[in-house]
Write a protein that holds these residues in place. Sequence first.
Motif, PDB file in Angstrom:
ATOM      1  N   ALA A  35       0.840  -1.206   0.000  1.00 37.87           N
ATOM      2  CA  ALA A  35       0.000   0.000   0.000  1.00 37.87           C
ATOM      3  C   ALA A  35       0.875   1.256   0.000  1.00 37.87           C
ATOM      4  N   GLN A  36       1.946   1.245   0.792  1.00 41.54           N
ATOM      5  CA  GLN A  36       2.851   2.401   0.823  1.00 41.54           C
ATOM      6  C   GLN A  36       3.526   2.598  -0.540  1.00 41.54           C
ATOM      7  N   ALA A  37       4.000   1.503  -1.126  1.00 39.86           N
ATOM      8  CA  ALA A  37       4.647   1.594  -2.445  1.00 39.86           C
ATOM      9  C   ALA A  37       3.656   2.077  -3.498  1.00 39.86           C
ATOM     10  N   LEU A  38       2.448   1.537  -3.480  1.00 40.45           N
ATOM     11  CA  LEU A  38       1.428   1.969  -4.444  1.00 40.45           C
ATOM     12  C   LEU A  38       1.106   3.444  -4.296  1.00 40.45           C
ATOM     13  N   THR A  39       0.979   3.903  -3.070  1.00 43.62           N
ATOM     14  CA  THR A  39       0.686   5.312  -2.831  1.00 43.62           C
ATOM     15  C   THR A  39       1.780   6.191  -3.429  1.00 43.62           C
ATOM     16  N   ARG A  40       3.026   5.796  -3.224  1.00 46.94           N
ATOM     17  CA  ARG A  40       4.158   6.553  -3.761  1.00 46.94           C
ATOM     18  C   ARG A  40       4.175   6.503  -5.296  1.00 46.94           C
ATOM     19  N   LEU A  41       3.943   5.332  -5.866  1.00 44.94           N
ATOM     20  CA  LEU A  41       4.012   5.171  -7.321  1.00 44.94           C
ATOM     21  C   LEU A  41       2.840   5.827  -8.044  1.00 44.94           C
ATOM     22  N   CYS A  42       1.665   5.736  -7.466  1.00 44.84           N
ATOM     23  CA  CYS A  42       0.465   6.211  -8.163  1.00 44.84           C
ATOM     24  C   CYS A  42       0.359   7.732  -8.236  1.00 44.84           C
ATOM     25  N   VAL A  43       1.108   8.451  -7.408  1.00 44.76           N
ATOM     26  CA  VAL A  43       1.074   9.913  -7.487  1.00 44.76           C
ATOM     27  C   VAL A  43       2.193  10.453  -8.371  1.00 44.76           C
ATOM     28  N   THR A  45       3.907  10.696 -11.941  1.00 47.43           N
ATOM     29  CA  THR A  45       3.505  10.514 -13.347  1.00 47.43           C
ATOM     30  C   THR A  45       4.516   9.714 -14.156  1.00 47.43           C
ATOM     31  N   ARG A  46       5.655   9.390 -13.565  1.00 42.25           N
ATOM     32  CA  ARG A  46       6.640   8.547 -14.246  1.00 42.25           C
ATOM     33  C   ARG A  46       6.283   7.066 -14.125  1.00 42.25           C
ATOM     34  N   ASN A  47       5.291   6.740 -13.322  1.00 37.37           N
ATOM     35  CA  ASN A  47       4.869   5.366 -13.055  1.00 37.37           C
ATOM     36  C   ASN A  47       3.387   5.200 -13.300  1.00 37.37           C
ATOM     37  N   CYS A  48       3.000   3.975 -13.594  1.00 32.89           N
ATOM     38  CA  CYS A  48       1.585   3.636 -13.629  1.00 32.89           C
ATOM     39  C   CYS A  48       1.449   2.163 -13.245  1.00 32.89           C
ATOM     40  N   VAL A  49       0.473   1.875 -12.420  1.00 33.01           N
ATOM     41  CA  VAL A  49       0.178   0.500 -12.037  1.00 33.01           C
ATOM     42  C   VAL A  49      -1.246   0.209 -12.481  1.00 33.01           C
ATOM     43  N   HIS A  63       3.132  -3.059 -13.524  1.00 38.46           N
ATOM     44  CA  HIS A  63       3.761  -1.784 -13.178  1.00 38.46           C
ATOM     45  C   HIS A  63       4.658  -1.384 -14.338  1.00 38.46           C
ATOM     46  N   ILE A  64       4.446  -0.174 -14.874  1.00 42.63           N
ATOM     47  CA  ILE A  64       5.248   0.375 -15.959  1.00 42.63           C
ATOM     48  C   ILE A  64       5.772   1.736 -15.512  1.00 42.63           C
ATOM     49  N   CYS A  65       6.990   2.071 -15.943  1.00 43.48           N
ATOM     50  CA  CYS A  65       7.591   3.335 -15.530  1.00 43.48           C
ATOM     51  C   CYS A  65       8.556   3.846 -16.590  1.00 43.48           C
ATOM     52  N   ASP A  66       9.047   5.064 -16.383  1.00 45.67           N
ATOM     53  CA  ASP A  66      10.049   5.636 -17.281  1.00 45.67           C
ATOM     54  C   ASP A  66      11.306   4.779 -17.273  1.00 45.67           C
ATOM     55  N   TYR A  67      11.959   4.713 -18.426  1.00 47.75           N
ATOM     56  CA  TYR A  67      13.258   4.059 -18.536  1.00 47.75           C
ATOM     57  C   TYR A  67      14.220   5.090 -19.102  1.00 47.75           C
ATOM     58  N   ASP A  68      15.101   5.558 -18.268  1.00 46.80           N
ATOM     59  CA  ASP A  68      16.091   6.548 -18.678  1.00 46.80           C
ATOM     60  C   ASP A  68      17.452   5.878 -18.732  1.00 46.80           C
ATOM     61  N   SER A  69      18.128   6.022 -19.862  1.00 49.49           N
ATOM     62  CA  SER A  69      19.417   5.364 -20.023  1.00 49.49           C
ATOM     63  C   SER A  69      20.246   6.062 -21.089  1.00 49.49           C
ATOM     64  N   LEU A  70      21.524   6.019 -20.914  1.00 48.64           N
ATOM     65  CA  LEU A  70      22.435   6.501 -21.945  1.00 48.64           C
ATOM     66  C   LEU A  70      22.539   5.508 -23.091  1.00 48.64           C
ATOM     67  N   LEU A  71      22.070   4.293 -22.880  1.00 51.75           N
ATOM     68  CA  LEU A  71      22.213   3.235 -23.871  1.00 51.75           C
ATOM     69  C   LEU A  71      21.208   3.325 -25.010  1.00 51.75           C
ATOM     70  N   LEU A  72      20.109   4.000 -24.774  1.00 54.64           N
ATOM     71  CA  LEU A  72      19.061   4.116 -25.787  1.00 54.64           C
ATOM     72  C   LEU A  72      18.762   5.584 -26.035  1.00 54.64           C
ATOM     73  N   ASN A  73      18.653   5.955 -27.290  1.00 57.74           N
ATOM     74  CA  ASN A  73      18.397   7.350 -27.632  1.00 57.74           C
ATOM     75  C   ASN A  73      16.929   7.730 -27.512  1.00 57.74           C
ATOM     76  N   GLU A  74      16.039   6.806 -27.791  1.00 57.52           N
ATOM     77  CA  GLU A  74      14.619   7.139 -27.802  1.00 57.52           C
ATOM     78  C   GLU A  74      14.032   7.058 -26.386  1.00 57.52           C
ATOM     79  N   PRO A  75      13.019   7.876 -26.096  1.00 58.51           N
ATOM     80  CA  PRO A  75      12.350   7.788 -24.794  1.00 58.51           C
ATOM     81  C   PRO A  75      11.599   6.467 -24.703  1.00 58.51           C
TER      82      PRO A  75
END
Length: 152
Positions: A35-43, A45-49, A63-75
């Motif tokens: 419940a604590q993790a969901l509360t943090r993730l659901c508010v 916008t970089r995450n969605c459950v 659970h899906i979220c942003d993936y930021d990396s130097l290895l890939l150019n596309e968002p």
Amino acid sequence: MRVTIRKANPQEDAKAISRLIRDELQVPVSASGTAQALTRLCVNTRNCVFVAAVDDVVVGFLHICDYDSLLLNEPMKQIRSLAVATSYRRIGIGKTMLQRAERWATEHGAQGVLVDFNEAFADAESFYRSCGYAAECKDTFCRKLFPIKPKY
């Protein structure tokens, strides 16, 4: 049987999601910790459950979220976890949740979705491949790129 895919509600869905994490992913978690993790993730916008409910009973989550990396150019976005109760597998619930997550990813500017899978879950690779994901980097992760939409 009525299947609904919706965004998770931390107060209403934590117990069911924690049960799925314990039973299907073999990770020891508590309902209160979930419940604590969901509360943090659901508010954030970089995450969605998302949850999948059959006749209002939660039988899966993603659970899906942003993936930021130097290895890939596309968002990109990344599937962090996906689970469906054993008794509800192989009827399209996982694929439907994945399609909903992909739609969310495109709505939030992603050009594709990545997923890492663990060798302990042998069915994961075949599932993602059947959903259009291609293995890369010695089969340690899969990626699905979306068609580029022309900008008018």
